[in-house]
Design a protein around this motif. Structure first.
Motif, PDB file in Angstrom:
ATOM      1  N   GLU A  75     -27.150  34.429 -19.001  1.00 37.78           N
ATOM      2  CA  GLU A  75     -26.833  33.138 -19.171  1.00 37.78           C
ATOM      3  C   GLU A  75     -26.435  32.993 -20.267  1.00 37.78           C
ATOM      4  N   TYR A  96     -24.690  28.279 -17.963  1.00 31.63           N
ATOM      5  CA  TYR A  96     -25.953  28.120 -18.121  1.00 31.63           C
ATOM      6  C   TYR A  96     -26.562  26.445 -18.277  1.00 31.63           C
ATOM      7  N   ASP A  97     -26.216  26.560 -19.194  1.00 28.98           N
ATOM      8  CA  ASP A  97     -26.341  24.775 -19.638  1.00 28.98           C
ATOM      9  C   ASP A  97     -25.089  24.848 -21.516  1.00 28.98           C
ATOM     10  N   ASP A 107     -32.843  21.692 -29.694  1.00 27.99           N
ATOM     11  CA  ASP A 107     -32.751  21.988 -28.081  1.00 27.99           C
ATOM     12  C   ASP A 107     -32.454  22.691 -27.930  1.00 27.99           C
ATOM     13  N   ASP A 110     -34.727  25.502 -26.718  1.00 24.45           N
ATOM     14  CA  ASP A 110     -35.715  25.264 -25.628  1.00 24.45           C
ATOM     15  C   ASP A 110     -34.446  25.870 -24.323  1.00 24.45           C
ATOM     16  N   LYS A 111     -33.577  25.807 -24.719  1.00 26.23           N
ATOM     17  CA  LYS A 111     -32.148  25.511 -23.387  1.00 26.23           C
ATOM     18  C   LYS A 111     -32.408  27.350 -23.142  1.00 26.23           C
ATOM     19  N   LYS A 113     -34.758  29.826 -24.110  1.00 20.31           N
ATOM     20  CA  LYS A 113     -36.458  29.980 -23.293  1.00 20.31           C
ATOM     21  C   LYS A 113     -35.911  29.897 -21.517  1.00 20.31           C
ATOM     22  N   LYS A 114     -35.045  29.030 -21.373  1.00 17.97           N
ATOM     23  CA  LYS A 114     -35.020  28.378 -19.608  1.00 17.97           C
ATOM     24  C   LYS A 114     -34.190  29.141 -18.727  1.00 17.97           C
ATOM     25  N   ALA A 115     -33.227  29.572 -20.068  1.00 17.61           N
ATOM     26  CA  ALA A 115     -31.852  30.122 -19.676  1.00 17.61           C
ATOM     27  C   ALA A 115     -32.776  31.445 -19.262  1.00 17.61           C
ATOM     28  N   GLU A 117     -35.685  31.955 -18.757  1.00 17.41           N
ATOM     29  CA  GLU A 117     -36.963  32.915 -17.770  1.00 17.41           C
ATOM     30  C   GLU A 117     -36.310  32.348 -16.434  1.00 17.41           C
ATOM     31  N   LYS A 118     -35.175  31.481 -15.710  1.00 15.64           N
ATOM     32  CA  LYS A 118     -34.238  31.853 -15.171  1.00 15.64           C
ATOM     33  C   LYS A 118     -33.556  33.739 -14.384  1.00 15.64           C
ATOM     34  N   LYS A 119     -32.966  33.542 -15.202  1.00 16.10           N
ATOM     35  CA  LYS A 119     -32.767  34.553 -15.761  1.00 16.10           C
ATOM     36  C   LYS A 119     -33.575  35.870 -15.206  1.00 16.10           C
TER      37      LYS A 119
END
Length: 136
Positions: A75, A96-97, A107, A110-111, A113-115, A117-119
């Motif tokens: 990601e 990803y973002d 920020d 957090d992004k 960690k979310k990336a 989680e998606k992976k």
């Protein structure tokens, strides 16, 4: 444990990001400058790549495409200047973002960690698909 690669030209910001992810328990690359980035992503496997396009805006879209080519499962989060990139085109490059510079540490963390989680979810689905394929 997730591996994070940070590509950042400014040493102070690079150290800040590395330390921030290490404090969160990530196995983090020490961070690299652009010259090393041209070689390193082809050799190692990373789960998350954070790339600062603020310093190197020239051919930023090509850089993002190249990173995704060599690390399709990673990601990517881009750090970009205000009004510097077309967000739709960035997404089409496979990131990803993104975060705008100047950014808040929270920020980007957090992004990240979310990336990751998606992976992890994508990796689990792939594993389950492989198991199902073996059963058939």
């Amino acid at each position: 444990m997730p591996r994070v690669l940070i590509i950042e030209e400014q040493e102070k910001i690079r150290r800040l990001l590395v330390n921030m992810f290490k404090q969160e328990g990530f196995e983090t690359c020490h961070g690299i400058v652009w010259e090393k980035a041209k070689e390193l992503p082809k050799k190692n496997i990373y789960d998350l790549i954070i790339i600062d396009l603020y310093v190197k805006p020239i051919d930023g879209y090509e850089i993002m495409k190249s990173i995704k080519f060599f690390h399709p499962a990673a990601e990517v989060i881009a750090i970009i200047p205000q009004n510097g990139y077309d967000t739709g085109q960035m997404i089409s490059c496979g990131i990803y973002d993104y975060v705008l510079k100047p950014f808040r540490q929270k920020d980007i963390l957090d992004k990240g960690k979310k990336a990751l989680e998606k992976k992890q979810l994508i990796d689990k689905v792939r594993s389950l698909e492989q198991i199902m394929d073996m059963d058939t």
